[in-house]
Scaffold this motif. Structure first.
Motif, PDB file in Angstrom:
ATOM      1  N   LEU A 114       1.024  15.463  -6.764  1.00  0.00           N
ATOM      2  CA  LEU A 114       1.517  15.209  -8.127  1.00  0.00           C
ATOM      3  C   LEU A 114       2.919  14.617  -8.083  1.00  0.00           C
ATOM      4  CD1 LEU A 114       1.185  15.421 -11.188  1.00  0.00           C
ATOM      5  CD2 LEU A 114       2.033  17.780 -11.048  1.00  0.00           C
ATOM      6  N   GLU A 115       3.780  15.159  -7.209  1.00  0.00           N
ATOM      7  CA  GLU A 115       5.136  14.623  -7.082  1.00  0.00           C
ATOM      8  C   GLU A 115       5.113  13.206  -6.504  1.00  0.00           C
ATOM      9  OE1 GLU A 115       7.981  16.002  -8.217  1.00  0.00           O
ATOM     10  OE2 GLU A 115       6.545  17.407  -9.122  1.00  0.00           O
ATOM     11  N   PHE A 116       4.190  12.976  -5.581  1.00  0.00           N
ATOM     12  CA  PHE A 116       4.015  11.640  -4.995  1.00  0.00           C
ATOM     13  C   PHE A 116       3.661  10.626  -6.087  1.00  0.00           C
ATOM     14  CE2 PHE A 116       0.710   8.645  -3.566  1.00  0.00           C
ATOM     15  CZ  PHE A 116       1.365   7.948  -2.572  1.00  0.00           C
TER      16      PHE A 116
ATOM     17  N   LEU B 140      -5.870  19.319  -0.981  1.00  0.00           N
ATOM     18  CA  LEU B 140      -5.193  20.196  -0.021  1.00  0.00           C
ATOM     19  C   LEU B 140      -3.715  20.363  -0.367  1.00  0.00           C
ATOM     20  CD1 LEU B 140      -5.194  21.797   2.626  1.00  0.00           C
ATOM     21  CD2 LEU B 140      -4.984  19.626   3.858  1.00  0.00           C
ATOM     22  N   TYR B 141      -3.099  19.297  -0.836  1.00  0.00           N
ATOM     23  CA  TYR B 141      -1.672  19.328  -1.175  1.00  0.00           C
ATOM     24  C   TYR B 141      -1.495  18.852  -2.615  1.00  0.00           C
ATOM     25  CZ  TYR B 141      -1.431  19.365   3.926  1.00  0.00           C
ATOM     26  OH  TYR B 141      -1.612  19.674   5.260  1.00  0.00           O
ATOM     27  N   ASP B 142      -2.098  19.595  -3.547  1.00  0.00           N
ATOM     28  CA  ASP B 142      -2.154  19.144  -4.939  1.00  0.00           C
ATOM     29  C   ASP B 142      -0.785  19.026  -5.593  1.00  0.00           C
ATOM     30  OD1 ASP B 142      -1.879  21.885  -4.765  1.00  0.00           O
ATOM     31  OD2 ASP B 142      -3.140  22.317  -6.502  1.00  0.00           O
ATOM     32  N   GLU B 143       0.117  19.970  -5.338  1.00  0.00           N
ATOM     33  CA  GLU B 143       1.443  19.916  -5.946  1.00  0.00           C
ATOM     34  C   GLU B 143       2.250  18.749  -5.373  1.00  0.00           C
ATOM     35  OE1 GLU B 143       3.488  23.612  -5.695  1.00  0.00           O
ATOM     36  OE2 GLU B 143       1.939  24.741  -6.768  1.00  0.00           O
ATOM     37  N   GLU B 144       2.193  18.585  -4.062  1.00  0.00           N
ATOM     38  CA  GLU B 144       2.907  17.472  -3.420  1.00  0.00           C
ATOM     39  C   GLU B 144       2.341  16.128  -3.870  1.00  0.00           C
ATOM     40  OE1 GLU B 144       1.645  20.076  -1.915  1.00  0.00           O
ATOM     41  OE2 GLU B 144       3.169  21.023  -0.626  1.00  0.00           O
TER      42      GLU B 144
ATOM     43  N   TYR C  55       4.863   6.159  -9.942  1.00  0.00           N
ATOM     44  CA  TYR C  55       4.861   5.677 -11.322  1.00  0.00           C
ATOM     45  C   TYR C  55       6.282   5.429 -11.826  1.00  0.00           C
ATOM     46  CZ  TYR C  55      -0.156   6.560 -11.778  1.00  0.00           C
ATOM     47  OH  TYR C  55      -1.513   6.513 -11.626  1.00  0.00           O
ATOM     48  N   ALA C  56       7.226   6.265 -11.390  1.00  0.00           N
ATOM     49  CA  ALA C  56       8.623   6.057 -11.793  1.00  0.00           C
ATOM     50  C   ALA C  56       9.139   4.725 -11.261  1.00  0.00           C
ATOM     51  CB  ALA C  56       9.497   7.210 -11.289  1.00  0.00           C
ATOM     52  N   ALA C  57       8.810   4.421 -10.001  1.00  0.00           N
ATOM     53  CA  ALA C  57       9.235   3.155  -9.402  1.00  0.00           C
ATOM     54  C   ALA C  57       8.562   1.974 -10.097  1.00  0.00           C
ATOM     55  CB  ALA C  57       8.915   3.145  -7.910  1.00  0.00           C
ATOM     56  N   ASN C  58       7.271   2.119 -10.413  1.00  0.00           N
ATOM     57  CA  ASN C  58       6.559   1.053 -11.097  1.00  0.00           C
ATOM     58  C   ASN C  58       7.086   0.829 -12.508  1.00  0.00           C
ATOM     59  OD1 ASN C  58       4.979   0.680  -8.858  1.00  0.00           O
ATOM     60  ND2 ASN C  58       3.137   1.613  -9.700  1.00  0.00           N
ATOM     61  N   ASN C  59       7.388   1.926 -13.188  1.00  0.00           N
ATOM     62  CA  ASN C  59       7.943   1.802 -14.547  1.00  0.00           C
ATOM     63  C   ASN C  59       9.302   1.123 -14.521  1.00  0.00           C
ATOM     64  OD1 ASN C  59       5.752   2.984 -15.842  1.00  0.00           O
ATOM     65  ND2 ASN C  59       6.594   5.048 -15.694  1.00  0.00           N
TER      66      ASN C  59
ATOM     67  N   VAL D 275       0.855  -1.182   0.000  1.00  0.00           N
ATOM     68  CA  VAL D 275       0.000   0.000   0.000  1.00  0.00           C
ATOM     69  C   VAL D 275       0.896   1.239   0.000  1.00  0.00           C
ATOM     70  CG1 VAL D 275      -1.774   1.302   1.221  1.00  0.00           C
ATOM     71  CG2 VAL D 275      -1.813  -1.198   1.255  1.00  0.00           C
ATOM     72  N   ILE D 276       0.671   2.122  -0.955  1.00  0.00           N
ATOM     73  CA  ILE D 276       1.415   3.378  -1.025  1.00  0.00           C
ATOM     74  C   ILE D 276       0.400   4.492  -0.814  1.00  0.00           C
ATOM     75  CG2 ILE D 276       3.077   4.721  -2.359  1.00  0.00           C
ATOM     76  CD1 ILE D 276       3.554   2.237  -4.073  1.00  0.00           C
ATOM     77  N   MET D 277       0.456   5.107   0.352  1.00  0.00           N
ATOM     78  CA  MET D 277      -0.609   6.027   0.770  1.00  0.00           C
ATOM     79  C   MET D 277      -0.079   7.443   0.980  1.00  0.00           C
ATOM     80  SD  MET D 277      -3.276   5.603   3.938  1.00  0.00           S
ATOM     81  CE  MET D 277      -4.517   6.865   4.285  1.00  0.00           C
ATOM     82  N   PHE D 278      -0.832   8.418   0.476  1.00  0.00           N
ATOM     83  CA  PHE D 278      -0.492   9.830   0.588  1.00  0.00           C
ATOM     84  C   PHE D 278      -1.326  10.455   1.698  1.00  0.00           C
ATOM     85  CE2 PHE D 278      -1.045  14.303  -0.861  1.00  0.00           C
ATOM     86  CZ  PHE D 278       0.290  14.674  -0.931  1.00  0.00           C
TER      87      PHE D 278
END
Length: 609
Positions: free
Chosen positions: A182-184, A176-180, A189-193, A85-88
């Protein structure tokens, strides 16, 4: 004790690295969570309210936060095996705690909190000791250890775990933390790719990797491994890692002045360019199982020390006559060396021979690491030194612009971008290194010091150094009676191949009996229990065989599609049982096929020992 004392006590005992960084923040006293309010919900729990840009965001229901959290968990499949589980966002941990109740004990959670003020609020006001004690939870908090998030994902996300992966966010956090956020998502996705790229590489090269690993066992006798050289090279001696990017043409001749005053490590693709310019280099490094032998076809490089892996291309290893130094072992090699108390240092290749070179130099304890030819970008349409163009699959869709060393934007592609991010993460995380980019072109590796190679040589190449002399003083890893013991371990693979074939055949027979019973609708029979017990016994036996670690590589492509579904469960226990047993049959058959195919290779290798 209050919440803060109890929470800190648990962090100190279970997460010491996090505690050390947190203690610095708390001691400084320069923090606040005045933007956070809490209100009593009707069910007796608390609801958090966050103020941001004059707007207030409620993170929990003001009626029944606990019921809300339970309903939230219903949208996810938490019952699968090996779920990640990868949770923000953690909020006040009501959602996190409900999720942990649903997860199996073999699950892994990557919990990312983008607002340190919320984390500090929780420490002071919420009992989160159960979350902090939970060994399944990897916790990342902004301004404390958030930079470790991306690297840990890339190290631990395996392609076989992707089908049971859950990516989620605490309600409202994505707004609430839209920019963060997006980076999350980009980091995930980078790790999954990367995991998918590794899967495709493993599937494509599986047979070759296993074949190389067996054939290259013949070179252990006259070899060393990287641990023997840790601390042997003066840490101030600059190591110059030479890659074959387009910019190498600009400063390659300058390297002559660094000869005997530095440790020049050439990536395999750069060797022919160095030889064409009559540059004397100290070592070569190779990694790829299918690397073209043309890179080392010049006889002048055959006696140059070679840093290599057991799976490196055998035909390339065969023409090389100099000292071989293993910098990473396969699982089989790690186990073999550990039996003789030889331990490899931690290693993360990053996926390319150049990133591997950096990892090796860092593990050797070298302080000054210099890049040249490390463009990681196009020069016009050129990809490599000498005006060479090498294209890759999907190249056009993976292109984008990044910062260049000259302040302008340069065009890169997806594989280089992976390596670029790996370098930046490594430079940031490995403290005490002085990493210099003397490529004089290409993408900017943030965190490095940009210099011209001529300036590097003038400033750092002042003391004499000879890697050749160091090697002459270093005996092979295994000599005399000890090597005879190593050889006997390798010879034992012959018997293990036979045993694995025999046990796999028994496993097929037992598995097919279980499948027949399940299909017939006969449950909890003595025959079923007996065969399941036998399958478990066989699996334990196979896993303990050293040869299994080689055969397991060989069968990657043969079982990959089945393995990706093995952790996904349904509500039908009989169907789950049937699917699991059928996959076991596939693996048993693949192991027999692998042993049959590799036996002649093993015999050829044993004849050379």
């Amino acid at each position: 004790m209050g919440c803060l004392e109890e929470n800190l006590y648990v962090i100190k005992s279970t997460r010491p690295n996090l505690y050390d960084k947190l203690e610095e923040i708390l001691d400084a006293g320069e923090y606040s969570y005045s933007n956070i309010e809490e209100t009593d919900a009707r069910d007796g729990n608390k609801a958090l309210i966050i103020e941001n840009d004059n707007n207030k965001y409620r993170l929990n229901s003001i009626y029944k936060p606990l019921v809300e959290a339970k309903k939230w968990t219903e949208q996810y499949e938490f019952h699968n095996l090996c779920t990640s589980v990868i949770m923000f966002g953690m909020g006040n941990c009501i959602f996190v705690k409900e999720m942990l109740k649903k997860l199996q004990q073999d699950a892994v959670v990557y919990l990312y909190e983008p607002d340190i003020s919320i984390f500090l609020y929780d420490l002071d006001n919420v009992d989160i000791t159960d979350v902090l004690k939970d060994e399944r939870v990897n916790l990342f908090v902004d301004e404390i250890n958030n930079k470790e998030f991306k690297e840990l994902l890339q190290e631990n996300i395996d392609w076989s775990l992707l089908p049971t992966q859950i990516i989620c966010n605490h309600p409202v956090y994505d707004k609430l933390y839209d920019e963060e956020y997006l980076e999350f998502i980009k980091a995930v996705y980078a790790a999954n790719n990367l995991a998918k790229v590794n899967r495709d590489t493993e599937k494509y090269m599986a047979v070759t990797l296993a074949d190389n690993a067996i054939r290259n066992l013949a070179y252990i006798k006259k070899s060393n491994y990287v641990t023997e050289f840790i601390g042997k090279i003066p840490k101030e001696t600059p190591v110059i890692i030479v890659a074959a990017g387009p910019s190498l043409d600009k400063n390659i001749d300058e390297l002559k002045r660094a000869e005997g005053k530095s440790f020049i490590m050439a990536t395999d693709t750069a060797v022919k360019y160095l030889l064409a310019h009559d540059i004397n280099f100290d070592a070569i490094i190779t990694l790829d199982a299918l690397k073209s032998i043309t890179h080392l076809q010049d006889e002048r490089c055959h006696n140059v020390p070679l840093f290599c892996v057991l799976e490196a291309r055998n035909s390339l290893m065969a023409v090389h006559t100099g000292r071989k130094i293993w910098f990473r072992g396969s699982v089989y090699m790690y186990d073999l060396y550990s039996k003789f108390k030889r331990v490899f240092p931690p290693y993360n290749s990053g996926g390319s021979v150049a990133t591997a070179a950096f990892s090796v130099c860092a593990s050797l304890g070298l302080k000054n690491i210099v890049f040249i030819g490390q463009d990681l970008a196009y020069s016009g349409g050129v990809t490599h030194a000498g005006g060479v163009v090498r294209n890759i699959v999907g190249e056009e869709s993976g292109k984008q612009y990044v910062d260049g060393v000259d302040g302008e934007k340069v065009l890169t592609r997806y594989d280089w971008l992976i390596y670029l991010e790996w370098f930046e993460n490594s430079v940031r995380d490995l403290k005490g290194l002085n990493v210099i980019d003397a490529t004089e072109g290409g993408a900017l590796i943030h965190g490095t010091k940009v210099m011209k190679l001529s300036e590097v040589i003038d400033e750092y190449c002042k003391e004499d150094f000879s890697f050749k002399a160091l090697l002459e003083e270093t005996p092979y890893t295994f000599t005399g009676e000890e090597y005879e013991q190593v050889k006997q371990k390798i010879f034992h693979l012959r018997k293990e191949f036979t045993n694995i074939r025999k046990k796999a055949a028994e496993g097929i027979k037992s598995a097919e009996e279980v499948i027949k019973i399940v299909k017939a609708g006969k449950y909890n029979t003595k025959s079923e229990a007996k065969n399941l017990k036998n399958i478990n016994k066989i699996n334990n036996f196979l896993a303990k065989q050293d040869a299994y670690n080689i055969l397991d590589v060989y069968i990657t492509n043969m079982v990959a599609d089945d393995v990706t579904t093995i952790n996904t469960l349904t509500d039908d226990e009989d169907e789950n049982m049937k699917k699991t047993i059928e996959i076991s049959v596939t693996i048993y058959k693949a192991l027999i096929q692998a042993a049959d195919a590799l036996e002649p290779v093993l015999e050829d290798t044993l004849a050379k020992l």
